[in-house]
Design a protein around this motif. Structure first.
Motif, PDB file in Angstrom:
ATOM      1  N   ARG A 337      23.381  58.258 -31.836  1.00 36.69           N
ATOM      2  CA  ARG A 337      21.962  58.118 -31.576  1.00 36.69           C
ATOM      3  C   ARG A 337      21.612  58.974 -30.369  1.00 36.69           C
ATOM      4  N   ALA A 338      20.342  59.261 -30.212  1.00 42.69           N
ATOM      5  CA  ALA A 338      19.899  60.076 -29.084  1.00 42.69           C
ATOM      6  C   ALA A 338      20.095  59.299 -27.784  1.00 42.69           C
ATOM      7  N   PRO A 339      20.753  59.899 -26.789  1.00 42.17           N
ATOM      8  CA  PRO A 339      20.979  59.160 -25.543  1.00 42.17           C
ATOM      9  C   PRO A 339      19.713  58.957 -24.723  1.00 42.17           C
ATOM     10  N   LEU A 340      18.718  59.837 -24.897  1.00 40.86           N
ATOM     11  CA  LEU A 340      17.487  59.755 -24.121  1.00 40.86           C
ATOM     12  C   LEU A 340      16.353  59.270 -25.024  1.00 40.86           C
ATOM     13  N   VAL A 341      15.710  58.165 -24.651  1.00 39.98           N
ATOM     14  CA  VAL A 341      14.633  57.584 -25.461  1.00 39.98           C
ATOM     15  C   VAL A 341      13.400  57.365 -24.592  1.00 39.98           C
ATOM     16  N   LYS A 342      12.239  57.291 -25.246  1.00 35.51           N
ATOM     17  CA  LYS A 342      10.992  57.021 -24.543  1.00 35.51           C
ATOM     18  C   LYS A 342      10.641  55.551 -24.722  1.00 35.51           C
ATOM     19  N   ALA A 343      10.630  54.820 -23.623  1.00 34.04           N
ATOM     20  CA  ALA A 343      10.347  53.383 -23.647  1.00 34.04           C
ATOM     21  C   ALA A 343       8.949  53.112 -23.118  1.00 34.04           C
ATOM     22  N   ARG A 344       8.434  51.933 -23.441  1.00 30.60           N
ATOM     23  CA  ARG A 344       7.122  51.503 -22.961  1.00 30.60           C
ATOM     24  C   ARG A 344       7.315  50.454 -21.890  1.00 30.60           C
ATOM     25  N   ALA A 345       6.874  50.766 -20.666  1.00 30.59           N
ATOM     26  CA  ALA A 345       7.018  49.855 -19.530  1.00 30.59           C
ATOM     27  C   ALA A 345       5.656  49.314 -19.135  1.00 30.59           C
ATOM     28  N   THR A 346       5.572  47.999 -18.913  1.00 32.00           N
ATOM     29  CA  THR A 346       4.323  47.338 -18.541  1.00 32.00           C
ATOM     30  C   THR A 346       4.553  46.492 -17.310  1.00 32.00           C
ATOM     31  N   LEU A 347       3.709  46.656 -16.314  1.00 32.11           N
ATOM     32  CA  LEU A 347       3.816  45.890 -15.076  1.00 32.11           C
ATOM     33  C   LEU A 347       2.989  44.621 -15.190  1.00 32.11           C
ATOM     34  N   ILE A 348       3.645  43.474 -14.992  1.00 32.44           N
ATOM     35  CA  ILE A 348       2.954  42.189 -14.985  1.00 32.44           C
ATOM     36  C   ILE A 348       3.240  41.524 -13.649  1.00 32.44           C
ATOM     37  N   GLU A 349       2.788  40.304 -13.491  1.00 31.87           N
ATOM     38  CA  GLU A 349       2.965  39.594 -12.232  1.00 31.87           C
ATOM     39  C   GLU A 349       4.445  39.361 -11.942  1.00 31.87           C
ATOM     40  N   GLY A 350       4.985  40.118 -10.967  1.00 29.48           N
ATOM     41  CA  GLY A 350       6.352  39.891 -10.507  1.00 29.48           C
ATOM     42  C   GLY A 350       7.430  40.429 -11.411  1.00 29.48           C
ATOM     43  N   ALA A 351       7.096  41.192 -12.460  1.00 26.17           N
ATOM     44  CA  ALA A 351       8.128  41.661 -13.378  1.00 26.17           C
ATOM     45  C   ALA A 351       7.650  42.897 -14.122  1.00 26.17           C
ATOM     46  N   ILE A 352       8.597  43.599 -14.724  1.00 23.25           N
ATOM     47  CA  ILE A 352       8.339  44.757 -15.577  1.00 23.25           C
ATOM     48  C   ILE A 352       8.864  44.428 -16.969  1.00 23.25           C
ATOM     49  N   VAL A 353       8.001  44.511 -17.963  1.00 18.89           N
ATOM     50  CA  VAL A 353       8.397  44.279 -19.344  1.00 18.89           C
ATOM     51  C   VAL A 353       8.647  45.638 -19.985  1.00 18.89           C
ATOM     52  N   LEU A 354       9.836  45.800 -20.546  1.00 24.29           N
ATOM     53  CA  LEU A 354      10.263  47.095 -21.061  1.00 24.29           C
ATOM     54  C   LEU A 354      10.615  46.964 -22.537  1.00 24.29           C
ATOM     55  N   HIS A 355       9.956  47.759 -23.377  1.00 19.69           N
ATOM     56  CA  HIS A 355      10.253  47.836 -24.807  1.00 19.69           C
ATOM     57  C   HIS A 355      10.962  49.160 -25.069  1.00 19.69           C
ATOM     58  N   VAL A 356      12.223  49.095 -25.463  1.00 21.60           N
ATOM     59  CA  VAL A 356      13.055  50.288 -25.617  1.00 21.60           C
ATOM     60  C   VAL A 356      13.434  50.461 -27.083  1.00 21.60           C
ATOM     61  N   PRO A 357      13.023  51.551 -27.740  1.00 20.55           N
ATOM     62  CA  PRO A 357      13.477  51.801 -29.120  1.00 20.55           C
ATOM     63  C   PRO A 357      14.991  52.021 -29.140  1.00 20.55           C
ATOM     64  N   PHE A 358      15.675  51.279 -29.993  1.00 22.85           N
ATOM     65  CA  PHE A 358      17.141  51.324 -30.022  1.00 22.85           C
ATOM     66  C   PHE A 358      17.616  51.387 -31.466  1.00 22.85           C
ATOM     67  N   LYS A 359      18.444  52.364 -31.773  1.00 28.94           N
ATOM     68  CA  LYS A 359      19.009  52.503 -33.104  1.00 28.94           C
ATOM     69  C   LYS A 359      20.365  51.824 -33.136  1.00 28.94           C
ATOM     70  N   GLY A 360      20.448  50.711 -33.816  1.00 30.78           N
ATOM     71  CA  GLY A 360      21.700  49.976 -33.877  1.00 30.78           C
ATOM     72  C   GLY A 360      21.472  48.483 -33.772  1.00 30.78           C
ATOM     73  N   LEU A 410      14.079  44.390 -25.839  1.00 31.72           N
ATOM     74  CA  LEU A 410      13.141  43.844 -24.859  1.00 31.72           C
ATOM     75  C   LEU A 410      13.883  43.501 -23.577  1.00 31.72           C
ATOM     76  N   PHE A 411      13.372  44.022 -22.452  1.00 32.40           N
ATOM     77  CA  PHE A 411      13.923  43.703 -21.140  1.00 32.40           C
ATOM     78  C   PHE A 411      12.798  43.178 -20.257  1.00 32.40           C
ATOM     79  N   VAL A 412      13.082  42.132 -19.507  1.00 31.58           N
ATOM     80  CA  VAL A 412      12.155  41.607 -18.508  1.00 31.58           C
ATOM     81  C   VAL A 412      12.843  41.749 -17.155  1.00 31.58           C
ATOM     82  N   MET A 413      12.381  42.726 -16.365  1.00 34.97           N
ATOM     83  CA  MET A 413      13.039  43.050 -15.104  1.00 34.97           C
ATOM     84  C   MET A 413      12.199  42.527 -13.940  1.00 34.97           C
TER      85      MET A 413
END
Length: 636
Positions: A337-360, A410-413
């Motif tokens: 799979r491609a090692p470099l992907v374009k993810a969607r990051a959203t800033l919310i109260e106290g956290a960053i929600v990250l949606h990362v396209p992943f093949k697998g 999905l990551f919640v950082m």
């Protein structure tokens, strides 16, 4: 013909035994004794260092054999069917319709008893920071082996005591050899894709203690080697000899370089330092390793051959790590799979929600290492060289694949200092608080207990540990909805500092409550707030319940309720309870286990004190009730 006088004299000299001068004879005997003693010490040093390697290899081999049996059993259909039949017989014998289990009705397996014993939490001040009996055993065993090998033949030195060879110097050499003997094990246990992990199947989070233990012995024996060599020079040459050793002798100079490198490795690996300044820890680790390895090459050039095997271990780990960036399965299914992907990051109260396209594929309870390489982060270029672990908060069944066969991880950082803080500043500059970011995903790593066989599951989380719990909860409900899970009741206990920091996650948990209601699973969510218990604002309530399907009465009554705990009477909204303070683990866990109507599972992910409290309470009942325990290790 009679011999000539000269020939007769020569024959007489040849037949006469030579008796050297007593002084010359004593010097010759001393030289021979010194040579024999030196050779004997050098051979002993090599033999003991080699024997230490054999012990390490034997331990790894035994664990590898155990792993082979586990893999075969896991993939053998007959074995799985036998285990399922045995489990069904046990459930029938215990009586699944009873109100709990009688204490004498359950007999824990020997593996459960051994596991509970070796991981039983240690809370005594005499434990010196060790967490369980297994760590105590490893420390005692390593102490016995290393000290025994150091003192094995050191005291038997019988050569002449002089400035170069003496008992003090012999002890120094033995400690130096044993310090060097730790290096292959230290490197073999390094990283999240080490050869030892690949052979034994033990997760790198569990191998980390052995890595730190062998590194500590390497540093300690190296320090003793340096101190003994310094004292030997001082005894025979005084202060001038010590100054000459460290100012004009390459042995002393390279020795100091290695000691400094070992200090950097050990000091910045200390947990409080590492957790507070993780980036500094990474830099110090690289610098320390370089100083130690280069110092060994110049300190004793003949020891360069000892670096070949550790170098091979390190290359294996680097190659395996590269494969984790570009393939779905490490060394097994090289579906690139491609090692470099374009993810969607959203800033919310106290956290960053990250949606990362992943093949697998990935599984519940796993995590991945994230690195950000977006051009918009050029103002903070140090971010490009950082890789941090984050729990995956969902499972593939929760997302739909795109036309390229990719699903959203999905990551919640939680925003803290360092990389997440710089990333949050980048998102804050956007009008919507969201942006597309180029990044890499290394992994996934880890996993969790298969929840299909358990009837009641208790999930305990602290702070950001809810990310691990969220993926497990999603997996449990998905399996229950598709009728191949026994779960009938799930309870989530989550501790946070404030409600506002948990708004987005609570919203997702309430959506899980809807899924649980449809799947026939009783879901209870308890949120414990440690810093104040003020009622949430209407905006907070609205954000939490946005797009939440509910009966009409919820829409009519939402504005009149002062707390989330009472804003609805539907089965979905009633799943959430918000309480002040911290949960009483010593009450929650025993009651859950004792009242479970079937096999139960207790999972904890969060700060070490909380995890240890859950482990302590659960292990008390493993031999009495059919309960299993999982403590999620998640440490940088």
């Amino acid at each position: 013909m009679s011999p000539t006088p000269i020939a007769a004299f020569a024959a007489q000299v040849a037949a006469t035994p030579i008796y050297p001068h007593p002084v010359v004879k004593r010097a010759a005997d001393a030289a021979v004794s010194k040579a024999h003693s030196t050779l004997r010490q050098q051979a002993a040093n090599r033999d003991f260092a080699s024997a230490y390697q054999y012990i390490i290899v034997a331990c790894v081999a035994l664990l590898a054999i155990r792993n082979v049996f586990r893999v075969v059993a896991r993939h053998n259909r007959a074995w799985r069917l036998a285990l399922q039949k045995l489990d069904a017989l046990q459930m029938e014998r215990l009586g699944e319709q009873k109100e709990g289990y009688a204490a004498l009705g359950h007999r824990a397996t020997w593996s459960a008893k051994v596991g509970a014993a070796i991981f039983y939490p240690l809370r005594s001040r005499w434990a010196l920071g060790l967490e369980n009996p297994l760590q105590v055993f490893l420390v005692v065993a390593s102490f016995a082996i290393n000290v025994g090998f150091v003192l094995g033949v050191t005291m038997e030195y019988d050569g002449p005591q002089e400035s170069v060879w003496n008992t003090i110097h012999v002890v120094a050499l033995r400690c130096g050899w044993m310090s060097m003997a730790q290096l292959p094990a230290v490197i073999a246990l390094t990283g999240r894709n080490s050869l030892v992990q690949f052979l034994t199947g033990i997760e790198y989070q569990h191998l980390r203690f052995a890595h730190k233990l062998t590194a500590a012995w390497m540093a300690l024996l190296g320090v003793v080697h340096t101190l003994d060599a310094t004292f030997a020079n001082f005894k025979y040459f005084g202060g001038a000899g010590v100054n000459s050793l460290y100012l004009h002798n390459y042995l002393g100079q390279t020795g100091i370089a290695m000691i400094v490198g070992l200090f950097l490795l050990c000091f910045f690996s200390w947990r409080p330092i590492r957790m507070r300044w993780y980036e500094v820890f990474l830099v110090a680790h690289v610098v320390g390793v370089i100083m130690v390895l280069v110092g060994i090459i110049y300190h004793v050039p003949s020891l360069q051959v000892w670096l070949y095997v550790p170098l091979g271990f390190w290359i294996f780990e680097r190659v395996a790590r590269a494969l984790q960036l570009v393939s779905i399965g490490l060394l097994c299914r090289l579906q690139f799979r491609a090692p470099l992907v374009k993810a969607r990051a959203t800033l919310i109260e106290g956290a960053i929600v990250l949606h990362v396209p992943f093949k697998g594929e990935w599984h519940a309870g796993q995590h991945a290492y994230l690195s950000f390489w977006d051009p918009s982060l050029l103002s903070t270029p140090w971010i490009y060289f950082q890789s941090h672990p984050f729990s995956i908060s969902n499972v593939p069944s929760c997302s739909t694949a795109d036309d390229k066969g990719r699903r959203d991880m999905l990551f919640v950082m939680r925003t803290r200092d360092g990389m997440t803080k710089d990333l949050a500043r980048r998102l804050a500059r956007s009008e919507t608080g969201a942006a597309d970011i180029w990044m890499t995903v290394e992994g996934p790593y880890g996993g969790c207990t298969d929840t299909e066989q358990f009837h009641e599951i208790l999930l305990v989380a602290g702070g950001s540990g809810i990310s691990h719990i969220m993926s497990m909860l999603a997996d449990i409900l998905h399996k229950a909805r598709n009728s191949y899970s026994r779960a009938t009741r799930v309870r989530v206990v989550w501790t946070v500092q404030s409600v506002e920091q948990s708004v987005w996650t609570l919203k997702e948990l309430l959506h899980s409550a809807k899924t649980a209601y449809e799947a026939g699973v009783q879901l209870e969510i308890e949120l414990y707030v440690t810093r104040g218990m003020a009622a949430p604002s209407p905006e907070t309530v609205d954000l939490m319940t946005k797009e939440l399907p509910a009966p009409p009465t919820l829409q009519q009554r939402r504005a009149s309720y002062a707390s989330i705990n009472s804003y609805a009477e539907s089965p979905i909204a009633d799943a959430l309870t918000i309480l002040p303070g911290r949960p009483h683990i010593d009450v929650i866990v025993p009651r859950w286990i004792a009242n479970a109507q079937g096999k139960s599972l207790v999972v904890a992910c969060g700060p070490t004190p909380m995890a240890q409290a859950v482990r302590l309470e659960t292990t008390k009942y493993i031999s009495v009730y059919p309960v299993s325990l999982e403590i999620a290790l998640f440490e940088c």
